[in-house]
Design a protein around this motif. Structure first.
Motif, PDB file in Angstrom:
ATOM      1  N   GLY A   6       0.845   1.906  11.859  1.00  0.00           N
ATOM      2  CA  GLY A   6       1.671   1.089  12.741  1.00  0.00           C
ATOM      3  C   GLY A   6       2.681   0.239  12.002  1.00  0.00           C
ATOM      4  N   TYR A   7       3.850   0.052  12.630  1.00  0.00           N
ATOM      5  CA  TYR A   7       4.928  -0.742  12.043  1.00  0.00           C
ATOM      6  C   TYR A   7       5.613  -1.564  13.125  1.00  0.00           C
ATOM      7  N   SER A   8       6.088  -2.734  12.744  1.00  0.00           N
ATOM      8  CA  SER A   8       6.932  -3.480  13.669  1.00  0.00           C
ATOM      9  C   SER A   8       8.276  -2.762  13.783  1.00  0.00           C
ATOM     10  N   LYS A   9       9.013  -3.093  14.819  1.00  0.00           N
ATOM     11  CA  LYS A   9      10.317  -2.441  15.029  1.00  0.00           C
ATOM     12  C   LYS A   9      11.250  -2.686  13.846  1.00  0.00           C
ATOM     13  N   GLN A  10      11.300  -3.918  13.357  1.00  0.00           N
ATOM     14  CA  GLN A  10      12.173  -4.240  12.228  1.00  0.00           C
ATOM     15  C   GLN A  10      11.749  -3.492  10.965  1.00  0.00           C
ATOM     16  N   SER A  11      10.442  -3.378  10.756  1.00  0.00           N
ATOM     17  CA  SER A  11       9.948  -2.716   9.549  1.00  0.00           C
ATOM     18  C   SER A  11      10.207  -1.218   9.590  1.00  0.00           C
ATOM     19  N   PHE A  12      10.062  -0.608  10.773  1.00  0.00           N
ATOM     20  CA  PHE A  12      10.335   0.819  10.878  1.00  0.00           C
ATOM     21  C   PHE A  12      11.814   1.099  10.616  1.00  0.00           C
ATOM     22  N   GLN A  13      12.692   0.230  11.117  1.00  0.00           N
ATOM     23  CA  GLN A  13      14.122   0.409  10.840  1.00  0.00           C
ATOM     24  C   GLN A  13      14.412   0.206   9.357  1.00  0.00           C
ATOM     25  N   ALA A  14      13.676  -0.697   8.708  1.00  0.00           N
ATOM     26  CA  ALA A  14      13.856  -0.904   7.266  1.00  0.00           C
ATOM     27  C   ALA A  14      13.491   0.358   6.493  1.00  0.00           C
ATOM     28  N   LEU A  15      12.434   1.054   6.933  1.00  0.00           N
ATOM     29  CA  LEU A  15      12.057   2.322   6.303  1.00  0.00           C
ATOM     30  C   LEU A  15      13.173   3.350   6.467  1.00  0.00           C
ATOM     31  N   LEU A  16      13.778   3.377   7.637  1.00  0.00           N
ATOM     32  CA  LEU A  16      14.870   4.322   7.887  1.00  0.00           C
ATOM     33  C   LEU A  16      16.100   3.963   7.056  1.00  0.00           C
ATOM     34  N   ASN A  17      16.368   2.675   6.908  1.00  0.00           N
ATOM     35  CA  ASN A  17      17.525   2.254   6.110  1.00  0.00           C
ATOM     36  C   ASN A  17      17.397   2.718   4.667  1.00  0.00           C
ATOM     37  N   GLU A  18      16.142   2.803   4.181  1.00  0.00           N
ATOM     38  CA  GLU A  18      15.892   3.262   2.815  1.00  0.00           C
ATOM     39  C   GLU A  18      15.608   4.768   2.768  1.00  0.00           C
ATOM     40  N   ALA A  19      15.763   5.447   3.906  1.00  0.00           N
ATOM     41  CA  ALA A  19      15.536   6.902   4.004  1.00  0.00           C
ATOM     42  C   ALA A  19      14.146   7.286   3.512  1.00  0.00           C
ATOM     43  N   VAL A  20      13.138   6.507   3.899  1.00  0.00           N
ATOM     44  CA  VAL A  20      11.761   6.838   3.534  1.00  0.00           C
ATOM     45  C   VAL A  20      11.366   8.109   4.279  1.00  0.00           C
ATOM     46  N   PRO A  21      10.929   9.141   3.561  1.00  0.00           N
ATOM     47  CA  PRO A  21      10.772  10.471   4.169  1.00  0.00           C
ATOM     48  C   PRO A  21       9.934  10.547   5.428  1.00  0.00           C
ATOM     49  N   PHE A  22       8.741   9.943   5.437  1.00  0.00           N
ATOM     50  CA  PHE A  22       7.893  10.121   6.624  1.00  0.00           C
ATOM     51  C   PHE A  22       8.511   9.455   7.849  1.00  0.00           C
ATOM     52  N   ALA A  23       9.250   8.344   7.651  1.00  0.00           N
ATOM     53  CA  ALA A  23       9.902   7.670   8.766  1.00  0.00           C
ATOM     54  C   ALA A  23      11.095   8.481   9.266  1.00  0.00           C
ATOM     55  N   TRP A  60       0.833  -1.206   0.000  1.00  0.00           N
ATOM     56  CA  TRP A  60       0.000   0.000   0.000  1.00  0.00           C
ATOM     57  C   TRP A  60       0.865   1.252   0.000  1.00  0.00           C
ATOM     58  N   LEU A  61       1.930   1.257   0.779  1.00  0.00           N
ATOM     59  CA  LEU A  61       2.826   2.416   0.815  1.00  0.00           C
ATOM     60  C   LEU A  61       3.448   2.662  -0.546  1.00  0.00           C
ATOM     61  N   ARG A  62       3.822   1.604  -1.219  1.00  0.00           N
ATOM     62  CA  ARG A  62       4.396   1.738  -2.558  1.00  0.00           C
ATOM     63  C   ARG A  62       3.363   2.265  -3.549  1.00  0.00           C
ATOM     64  N   ARG A  63       2.169   1.687  -3.503  1.00  0.00           N
ATOM     65  CA  ARG A  63       1.149   2.017  -4.491  1.00  0.00           C
ATOM     66  C   ARG A  63       0.583   3.419  -4.314  1.00  0.00           C
ATOM     67  N   HIS A  64       0.811   4.037  -3.166  1.00  0.00           N
ATOM     68  CA  HIS A  64       0.301   5.387  -2.928  1.00  0.00           C
ATOM     69  C   HIS A  64       1.414   6.429  -2.831  1.00  0.00           C
ATOM     70  N   GLY A  65       2.610   6.056  -3.234  1.00  0.00           N
ATOM     71  CA  GLY A  65       3.675   7.038  -3.400  1.00  0.00           C
ATOM     72  C   GLY A  65       4.423   7.443  -2.150  1.00  0.00           C
ATOM     73  N   TRP A  66       4.303   6.666  -1.074  1.00  0.00           N
ATOM     74  CA  TRP A  66       5.005   7.035   0.156  1.00  0.00           C
ATOM     75  C   TRP A  66       6.395   6.417   0.252  1.00  0.00           C
ATOM     76  N   VAL A  67       6.662   5.442  -0.602  1.00  0.00           N
ATOM     77  CA  VAL A  67       7.954   4.750  -0.593  1.00  0.00           C
ATOM     78  C   VAL A  67       8.458   4.657  -2.025  1.00  0.00           C
ATOM     79  N   ALA A  68       9.671   5.122  -2.254  1.00  0.00           N
ATOM     80  CA  ALA A  68      10.293   4.993  -3.570  1.00  0.00           C
ATOM     81  C   ALA A  68      10.825   3.567  -3.737  1.00  0.00           C
ATOM     82  N   PRO A  69      11.091   3.129  -4.956  1.00  0.00           N
ATOM     83  CA  PRO A  69      11.696   1.807  -5.145  1.00  0.00           C
ATOM     84  C   PRO A  69      12.960   1.671  -4.290  1.00  0.00           C
TER      85      PRO A  69
END
Length: 282
Positions: free
Chosen positions: A92-109, A59-68
């Motif tokens: 909501g995100y699991s701890k591992q998933s939130f860190q994964a967003l940060l590793n990819e520098a996802v803006p909202f995270a 869903w995050l990908r399909r709505h433009g919140w996460v780049a490839p």
């Protein structure tokens, strides 16, 4: 407010207090442009076994919140959930998933790490963003492009009900002019936040671009009356702001944005951006 909201968040999510690890208020409530009608946008980090129904990253990908992502396995075993109503949206995100967003520098995270104390409702887990400048640049420019694409697709859809507007990259929702204008604002905002990160290593001015948002909203005081034909008018305000934001950012990083833009943003909405979402519609 933190204690009251933490209890309320647990009740809403149906979890125990120990399962709520971190909670961040984002959106207009964390900047200077919230109104009496503004809802609460809250990002929460939850324990893996808290009992919520987990979903993947799609869903995050399909709505433009996460780049490839930089790695095809970056979001393997991703866990997210959502609860929302007119008053609030809770992501909501699991701890591992939130860190994964940060590793990819996802803006909202990434933005959650630089909030004022008043916007951090709870913080029991310490997170960090160690993505190199190239990843920050790639992610923020990519999400900026996707938000421009979303706005263009929505404007296009407002007057074209026969041609499908959802692409193999992006989905759009029911036509909501205010949200489409907000997508244009986010496109500018993420370029500015990337500039701050690359220049200073932090985000110190979250209210940047609020004046740009107000300028975009003034284009059509009655948003209920706008149609696809108003795109050029909006772009006459947006394009110079976008050009400056992209120019300021590219002076800090040698490289091209994830996707390029047409020089003439006043063209047909789906011709303004060269991301795969818009290319698929041409």
């Amino acid at each position: 407010m933190s204690t009251d909201w933490n209890k309320r968040l647990c009740d809403i999510m149906g979890i125990g207090s120990s399962d709520l690890l971190n909670a961040y208020v984002i959106g207009s409530q964390s900047t200077s442009d919230a109104t009496k009608e503004s809802d609460m946008d809250i990002v929460v980090v939850l324990s893996d076994d808290c009992g919520v129904k987990w979903r993947n990253v799609n869903w995050l990908r399909r709505h433009g919140w996460v780049a490839p992502p930089t790695s095809p396995k970056a979001f393997d075993n991703f866990k997210r959930c959502y609860k929302g109503c007119d008053e609030y949206d809770i992501w909501g995100y699991s701890k591992q998933s939130f860190q994964a967003l940060l590793n990819e520098a996802v803006p909202f995270a990434v933005g959650c790490l630089f909030l004022d104390e008043s916007s951090v409702l709870k913080s029991t887990v310490s997170f960090s963003m160690t993505a190199p400048p190239a990843v920050v640049f790639r992610s923020f420019t990519g999400v900026s492009a996707l938000h421009l694409a979303r706005a263009g697709m929505e404007f296009h859809a407002s007057s074209n009900t026969t041609k499908p507007v959802n692409s193999n990259v992006l989905d759009i929702e029911r036509w909501d002019p205010y949200k489409s204008v907000k997508s244009l604002y986010f496109s500018l905002w993420y370029l500015e936040l990337a500039r701050q990160l690359l220049a200073d290593g932090s985000i110190t001015y979250r209210s940047a671009c609020v004046l740009s948002k107000k300028a975009l909203l003034k284009v059509a005081p009655d948003l209920s009356q706008i149609t696809c034909s108003d795109w050029k008018t909006f772009m006459s305000v947006f394009a110079p702001l976008h050009q400056k934001a992209l120019s300021d950012l590219t002076t800090l990083h040698e490289g091209d944005p994830l996707w390029c833009y047409q020089k003439d943003l006043t063209a047909d909405p789906i011709l303004s951006c060269c991301c795969p979402a818009c290319l698929a519609l041409r």
